[in-house]
Design an enzyme around this catalytic site. Structure first.
Site, short mmCIF file in Angstrom:
data_model
loop_
_atom_site.label_atom_id
_atom_site.label_comp_id
_atom_site.label_asym_id
_atom_site.label_seq_id
_atom_site.Cartn_x
_atom_site.Cartn_y
_atom_site.Cartn_z
N ILE A 1 0.86 -1.19 0.00
CA ILE A 1 0.00 0.00 0.00
C ILE A 1 0.89 1.24 0.00
O ILE A 1 1.91 1.30 0.70
CB ILE A 1 -0.89 -0.01 1.27
CG1 ILE A 1 -1.81 -1.23 1.28
CG2 ILE A 1 -1.68 1.29 1.42
CD1 ILE A 1 -2.91 -1.21 0.23
N LEU A 2 0.49 2.24 -0.78
CA LEU A 2 1.20 3.53 -0.76
C LEU A 2 0.23 4.58 -0.21
O LEU A 2 -0.91 4.66 -0.65
CB LEU A 2 1.66 3.91 -2.17
CG LEU A 2 2.73 2.96 -2.76
CD1 LEU A 2 2.94 3.24 -4.24
CD2 LEU A 2 4.05 3.08 -1.99
N HIS B 1 -4.33 -3.18 -13.18
CA HIS B 1 -5.22 -3.95 -12.32
C HIS B 1 -5.95 -5.01 -13.16
O HIS B 1 -6.45 -4.69 -14.24
CB HIS B 1 -6.24 -3.03 -11.63
CG HIS B 1 -7.13 -3.78 -10.70
ND1 HIS B 1 -6.74 -4.17 -9.45
CD2 HIS B 1 -8.40 -4.25 -10.88
CE1 HIS B 1 -7.71 -4.86 -8.88
NE2 HIS B 1 -8.74 -4.91 -9.71
#
Ligand code: GAR
Length: 202
Positions: free
Chosen positions: A95-96, A112
């Site tokens: 996660i960012l 994605h």
């Protein structure tokens, strides 16, 4: 800027990285150049792919960072040392935070494995996306390349490609087909499109 300096962030097998390397070699990705590959997993096969192509690599492990901020600062330092213009998340499973994404507005892109807004957001990654598509019973899925902002899988869409689901598909067969027919096609094309737009404005 003649060509956009690209960093690819990876965590796993790196088949999408492989598609980008191939596109660069074949001259389909000509407005950008992959200058650096960063992995958050020490044993990611993507690192080997990069090394085989002569691309410098770096590894940033979360467990070696006390906080999310330190983890992101290390990545940001590498990006700035290497004067990176465009960041490509190609199977990057960490996660960012908003602090990171807002530092690079419309300069981070992600692939994605579904047609956003279906089967995306928190918890939808890798094989889970295909399991969810099969469980729901949709007849068409695909892949999406989009800009990354603070909303998981919520940034502006750059390209999409649809893939038909077959009666006997398993998550694994579907994942492979979505990669081959959609991800490996649209990721290099989208990276070229964004790189070309970035370099044209300089
Ligand atoms: C790809 O299918 C990519 O779309 C997906 O992980 C796989 C990585 O494969 N990414 C996500 O699910 C992000 N939410 P690769 O390492 O072989 O490119």
């Amino acid at each position: 800027m003649k060509t956009a300096r690209i960093a690819v962030l990876v965590s796993g097998g790196g088949t999408n990285l492989g598609a980008l390397i191939k596109a660069e070699r074949e001259g389909k990705l000509k407005s950008g150049k992959i200058e650096l590959v960063i992995s958050n997993k020490a044993d990611a096969y993507a690192l080997q792919r990069a090394a085989n192509a002569g691309i410098p690599t770096a590894t940033v492990l979360k467990k070696e960072c006390l906080t999310q901020e330190v983890f992101e600062d290390r990545i940001m330092a590498l990006l700035s040392e290497n004067k990176i213009d465009l960041i490509v998340l190609a199977g990057f499973m960490a996660i960012l935070s908003e602090r990171f994404t807002s530092a690079y507005p419309e300069r981070i892109i992600n692939v994605h494995p579904s047609l956003i807004p279906s089967f995306c957001g928190k918890g939808f990654y890798g094989l889970r996306v295909h399991e969810a598509a099969l469980a729901y019973g949709v007849k068409v899925t695909g892949a999406t390349v989009h800009f990354v902002n603070e909303v998981p899988d919520g940034g502006r869409i750059i390209m999409q490609k649809a893939v038909a689901i077959r009666e006997n598909d398993t998550p694994e067969t579907l994942q492979k087909r979505v990669m081959r027919l959609a991800e490996w096609q649209i990721l290099p094309a989208a990276v070229e499109k964004v790189s070309a737009a970035m370099t044209a404005n300089q």
